[in-house]
Design a protein around this motif. Sequence first.
Motif, PDB file in Angstrom:
ATOM      1  N   SER A  71       0.734  -1.279   0.034  1.00 48.66           N
ATOM      2  CA  SER A  71      -0.050   0.055  -0.067  1.00 48.66           C
ATOM      3  C   SER A  71       0.872   1.057   0.007  1.00 48.66           C
ATOM      4  O   SER A  71       2.159   1.135   0.310  1.00 48.66           O
ATOM      5  CB  SER A  71      -0.905   0.058   1.321  1.00 48.66           C
ATOM      6  OG  SER A  71      -0.274   0.149   2.375  1.00 48.66           O
ATOM      7  N   CYS A  72       0.318   2.432  -0.141  1.00 46.76           N
ATOM      8  CA  CYS A  72       1.112   3.666  -0.070  1.00 46.76           C
ATOM      9  C   CYS A  72       1.491   3.886   1.371  1.00 46.76           C
ATOM     10  O   CYS A  72       2.296   4.399   1.723  1.00 46.76           O
ATOM     11  CB  CYS A  72       0.190   4.843  -0.622  1.00 46.76           C
ATOM     12  SG  CYS A  72       1.108   6.396  -0.434  1.00 46.76           S
ATOM     13  N   SER A  73       0.326   3.566   2.442  1.00 47.37           N
ATOM     14  CA  SER A  73       0.671   3.589   3.958  1.00 47.37           C
ATOM     15  C   SER A  73       2.282   2.973   3.863  1.00 47.37           C
ATOM     16  O   SER A  73       2.789   3.350   4.788  1.00 47.37           O
ATOM     17  CB  SER A  73      -0.404   3.016   4.800  1.00 47.37           C
ATOM     18  OG  SER A  73      -1.702   3.581   4.190  1.00 47.37           O
ATOM     19  N   ASN A  97      -5.082  16.105   5.331  1.00 43.20           N
ATOM     20  CA  ASN A  97      -4.184  14.963   4.845  1.00 43.20           C
ATOM     21  C   ASN A  97      -4.842  13.575   5.326  1.00 43.20           C
ATOM     22  O   ASN A  97      -5.590  13.791   6.159  1.00 43.20           O
ATOM     23  CB  ASN A  97      -2.844  14.925   5.608  1.00 43.20           C
ATOM     24  CG  ASN A  97      -1.872  14.244   5.077  1.00 43.20           C
ATOM     25  OD1 ASN A  97      -2.062  13.482   4.393  1.00 43.20           O
ATOM     26  ND2 ASN A  97      -0.404  14.309   5.888  1.00 43.20           N
ATOM     27  N   PHE A  98      -4.619  12.629   4.329  1.00 43.60           N
ATOM     28  CA  PHE A  98      -4.854  11.317   5.050  1.00 43.60           C
ATOM     29  C   PHE A  98      -3.893  10.865   6.222  1.00 43.60           C
ATOM     30  O   PHE A  98      -2.935  11.460   6.514  1.00 43.60           O
ATOM     31  CB  PHE A  98      -4.934  10.263   3.626  1.00 43.60           C
ATOM     32  CG  PHE A  98      -5.643   8.955   4.073  1.00 43.60           C
ATOM     33  CD1 PHE A  98      -6.824   8.956   4.582  1.00 43.60           C
ATOM     34  CD2 PHE A  98      -4.902   7.815   4.158  1.00 43.60           C
ATOM     35  CE1 PHE A  98      -7.703   7.741   4.941  1.00 43.60           C
ATOM     36  CE2 PHE A  98      -5.280   6.523   4.568  1.00 43.60           C
ATOM     37  CZ  PHE A  98      -6.756   6.434   4.600  1.00 43.60           C
ATOM     38  N   SER A 100      -2.019   8.271   6.918  1.00 44.97           N
ATOM     39  CA  SER A 100      -0.923   7.512   6.733  1.00 44.97           C
ATOM     40  C   SER A 100       0.376   8.138   6.879  1.00 44.97           C
ATOM     41  O   SER A 100       1.470   7.374   7.693  1.00 44.97           O
ATOM     42  CB  SER A 100      -0.974   7.126   5.088  1.00 44.97           C
ATOM     43  OG  SER A 100      -2.124   6.343   4.818  1.00 44.97           O
ATOM     44  N   VAL A 143       1.936  16.593   0.347  1.00 43.99           N
ATOM     45  CA  VAL A 143       1.024  15.730  -0.112  1.00 43.99           C
ATOM     46  C   VAL A 143       0.446  16.307  -1.435  1.00 43.99           C
ATOM     47  O   VAL A 143      -0.101  17.418  -1.261  1.00 43.99           O
ATOM     48  CB  VAL A 143      -0.301  15.552   0.764  1.00 43.99           C
ATOM     49  CG1 VAL A 143      -1.223  14.525   0.593  1.00 43.99           C
ATOM     50  CG2 VAL A 143       0.397  14.638   2.125  1.00 43.99           C
ATOM     51  N   ASP A 169       4.069  12.417  -0.552  1.00 38.44           N
ATOM     52  CA  ASP A 169       2.865  11.495  -0.792  1.00 38.44           C
ATOM     53  C   ASP A 169       2.194  11.928  -2.184  1.00 38.44           C
ATOM     54  O   ASP A 169       1.631  12.674  -1.998  1.00 38.44           O
ATOM     55  CB  ASP A 169       2.139  11.690   0.586  1.00 38.44           C
ATOM     56  CG  ASP A 169       0.909  10.903   0.455  1.00 38.44           C
ATOM     57  OD1 ASP A 169       0.436  10.133  -0.451  1.00 38.44           O
ATOM     58  OD2 ASP A 169       0.260  10.647   1.561  1.00 38.44           O
ATOM     59  N   ALA A 171       0.151   9.599  -3.491  1.00 40.44           N
ATOM     60  CA  ALA A 171      -0.992   8.573  -3.433  1.00 40.44           C
ATOM     61  C   ALA A 171      -1.953   8.829  -4.504  1.00 40.44           C
ATOM     62  O   ALA A 171      -2.443   8.072  -5.289  1.00 40.44           O
ATOM     63  CB  ALA A 171      -1.498   8.443  -2.239  1.00 40.44           C
ATOM     64  N   GLN A 172      -2.285  10.110  -4.614  1.00 43.74           N
ATOM     65  CA  GLN A 172      -3.299  10.652  -5.583  1.00 43.74           C
ATOM     66  C   GLN A 172      -2.860  11.188  -6.851  1.00 43.74           C
ATOM     67  O   GLN A 172      -3.421  11.615  -7.719  1.00 43.74           O
ATOM     68  CB  GLN A 172      -4.179  11.829  -4.963  1.00 43.74           C
ATOM     69  CG  GLN A 172      -4.742  11.336  -3.469  1.00 43.74           C
ATOM     70  CD  GLN A 172      -5.532  12.485  -2.921  1.00 43.74           C
ATOM     71  OE1 GLN A 172      -5.607  13.654  -3.344  1.00 43.74           O
ATOM     72  NE2 GLN A 172      -5.742  12.382  -1.649  1.00 43.74           N
ATOM     73  N   SER A 193       0.019   5.119  -4.581  1.00 43.53           N
ATOM     74  CA  SER A 193      -0.835   4.183  -4.031  1.00 43.53           C
ATOM     75  C   SER A 193      -1.643   3.545  -5.390  1.00 43.53           C
ATOM     76  O   SER A 193      -1.957   4.118  -6.277  1.00 43.53           O
ATOM     77  CB  SER A 193      -2.025   4.917  -3.150  1.00 43.53           C
ATOM     78  OG  SER A 193      -3.097   4.048  -2.914  1.00 43.53           O
ATOM     79  N   HIS A 195      -4.448   1.815  -4.448  1.00 42.76           N
ATOM     80  CA  HIS A 195      -5.783   1.577  -3.531  1.00 42.76           C
ATOM     81  C   HIS A 195      -7.197   1.563  -4.679  1.00 42.76           C
ATOM     82  O   HIS A 195      -7.003   2.254  -5.569  1.00 42.76           O
ATOM     83  CB  HIS A 195      -6.026   2.649  -2.295  1.00 42.76           C
ATOM     84  CG  HIS A 195      -7.047   2.511  -1.491  1.00 42.76           C
ATOM     85  ND1 HIS A 195      -8.330   3.248  -1.680  1.00 42.76           N
ATOM     86  CD2 HIS A 195      -7.215   1.348  -0.727  1.00 42.76           C
ATOM     87  CE1 HIS A 195      -9.431   2.623  -0.699  1.00 42.76           C
ATOM     88  NE2 HIS A 195      -8.594   1.624  -0.005  1.00 42.76           N
ATOM     89  N   LYS A 198      -7.980   4.825  -6.166  1.00 44.77           N
ATOM     90  CA  LYS A 198      -6.921   5.800  -6.935  1.00 44.77           C
ATOM     91  C   LYS A 198      -7.384   5.629  -8.410  1.00 44.77           C
ATOM     92  O   LYS A 198      -7.778   4.590  -8.884  1.00 44.77           O
ATOM     93  CB  LYS A 198      -5.749   5.350  -6.405  1.00 44.77           C
ATOM     94  CG  LYS A 198      -5.365   5.553  -4.971  1.00 44.77           C
ATOM     95  CD  LYS A 198      -5.816   6.954  -4.394  1.00 44.77           C
ATOM     96  CE  LYS A 198      -5.143   7.277  -3.262  1.00 44.77           C
ATOM     97  NZ  LYS A 198      -5.961   7.019  -1.944  1.00 44.77           N
ATOM     98  N   GLU A 204      -5.442  -3.162  -3.372  1.00 44.03           N
ATOM     99  CA  GLU A 204      -4.576  -2.585  -2.204  1.00 44.03           C
ATOM    100  C   GLU A 204      -3.215  -2.936  -2.889  1.00 44.03           C
ATOM    101  O   GLU A 204      -2.447  -3.832  -3.280  1.00 44.03           O
ATOM    102  CB  GLU A 204      -4.595  -3.450  -1.264  1.00 44.03           C
ATOM    103  CG  GLU A 204      -5.974  -3.309  -0.545  1.00 44.03           C
ATOM    104  CD  GLU A 204      -6.151  -2.202   0.460  1.00 44.03           C
ATOM    105  OE1 GLU A 204      -5.119  -1.322   0.594  1.00 44.03           O
ATOM    106  OE2 GLU A 204      -7.069  -2.058   1.375  1.00 44.03           O
ATOM    107  N   GLY A 205      -2.454  -1.672  -2.916  1.00 41.29           N
ATOM    108  CA  GLY A 205      -1.124  -1.743  -3.411  1.00 41.29           C
ATOM    109  C   GLY A 205      -0.417  -0.197  -3.436  1.00 41.29           C
ATOM    110  O   GLY A 205      -1.253   0.519  -3.275  1.00 41.29           O
ATOM    111  N   TYR A 337     -10.960  16.525   4.583  1.00 37.34           N
ATOM    112  CA  TYR A 337     -10.622  15.459   5.202  1.00 37.34           C
ATOM    113  C   TYR A 337     -11.175  16.122   6.751  1.00 37.34           C
ATOM    114  O   TYR A 337     -11.359  17.229   6.965  1.00 37.34           O
ATOM    115  CB  TYR A 337      -9.385  14.906   5.682  1.00 37.34           C
ATOM    116  CG  TYR A 337      -8.716  14.372   4.375  1.00 37.34           C
ATOM    117  CD1 TYR A 337      -8.368  13.022   4.070  1.00 37.34           C
ATOM    118  CD2 TYR A 337      -7.955  15.533   3.566  1.00 37.34           C
ATOM    119  CE1 TYR A 337      -7.715  12.780   3.014  1.00 37.34           C
ATOM    120  CE2 TYR A 337      -7.061  14.946   2.414  1.00 37.34           C
ATOM    121  CZ  TYR A 337      -7.083  13.561   2.238  1.00 37.34           C
ATOM    122  OH  TYR A 337      -6.220  13.006   1.208  1.00 37.34           O
TER     123      TYR A 337
END
Length: 394
Positions: A71-73, A97-98, A100, A143, A169, A171-172, A193, A195, A198, A204-205, A337
């Motif tokens: 995952s990105c986390s 932020n998320f 993670s 991010v 980050d 992820a997006q 990510s 996920h 995304k 999940e990855g 968020y």
Amino acid sequence: MLVNQLNPETKSEQTNSLIPFTKPDIGEQERKAILAALEAGQVGGNGPISRQLEARLQEMLDIRYVQLTTSCSDALELAMMALKIGPGDEVIMPSMNFVSSANAVIRERARPVFADIDINTFNIDPNHVEQLITPATRGIIPVHYAGQGCDMVAIMEIAQAHHLWVVEDAAQGMGALYDGQYLGTFGDIGCYSFHVTKNISCGEGGAFLTNDDEIARRAEIIREKGTNRSAFLRGEVDKYTWVDVGSSFIPSDLLAALALAQLERLTEITSRRLAIWHRYYEELLPLAGMGQIILPQLDARATLNGHIFAFRTNSAERRDQLLQALRQRNIQATFHYVPLHSAPYAQLHLRPVPHLPVTDLVSSSLVRLPLYSTLTSDEQSYIIETLYELCRIW
Ligand SMILES: *Cc1c(COP(=O)(O)O)cnc(C)c1O
């Protein structure tokens, strides 16, 4: 209340099925790729399909090392372990932020320090980052919100001036660029990510990116349970063993096959998402002109990927009313968020709680509309018409 004034049943354009906020775009190519991996018996981790996906990403993103993660986390946790942060260290990140990046820092017994964001881009404010630097600061985790690149020129300058590392980050950010350079390739480490929410997904990855030989060497040991199995697989050692502290961050080749099939469709998926993004933007411009909503302002140096379409309302109350009214009309719009500094964990463990006025303003007034590559033109028309109708009642 606004919702009581509306009767969804009387609207002719009302659709009966829910328009979800997001939906994965998995088709025939992905099905074939997974079946082919299964039939070839490629189900373990760090196998030939993973290697193929890593090579594709290295080439596309123009980066020396790509290591797939679960995952990105996990890529962010791997980053904090590889950079050897510890008690007493501080890491600056946005509160908008998320969770993670904050977890990744806290797991190493270091402290996240929350910076405010820019009112136009919703990305970390480099000026505030600079103000937050202390002798304990080790690094910055920008991010790239909604796939719009942060001001990486300013952030890298600050990092260099203060001898800090930068972990992006991203992820997006798959497919998005800043100043013509792919996101995730500016800093010491970049994290992606895959996920299910995304643009490119395997459920999940994630992926860990770096140009640094030493960081790459440490990371490949950590993600293989603290062993030198990666060197063994390359034929560099004749047996592998425990060489450092580590964990298990390696995805199965089955998931890599799915991510690879999705990556083959990156251009198609991105252009579809961008078309939807631009249609929202253009057709909502008159509403913004009437002062009903506030559209995002873009950084001209950022090349978008259509990950999120978000706008702001004039007040928190209107935002909550609007979300509720849209849901009554089967449109799953959402907020973004709960800022990390105001979340229960931070209130308990990260005192004193900082004052971040722009973050508070944006997070209390932000609306994200449904955006996924299979959203139909009719569905989007319905969403836009509904927004106009709701704004007329105000
Ligand atoms: C989705 C997301 C993550 C987490 O990604 P996972 O792959 O689900 O761990 C981290 N940061 C941001 C900004 C995200 O949007």
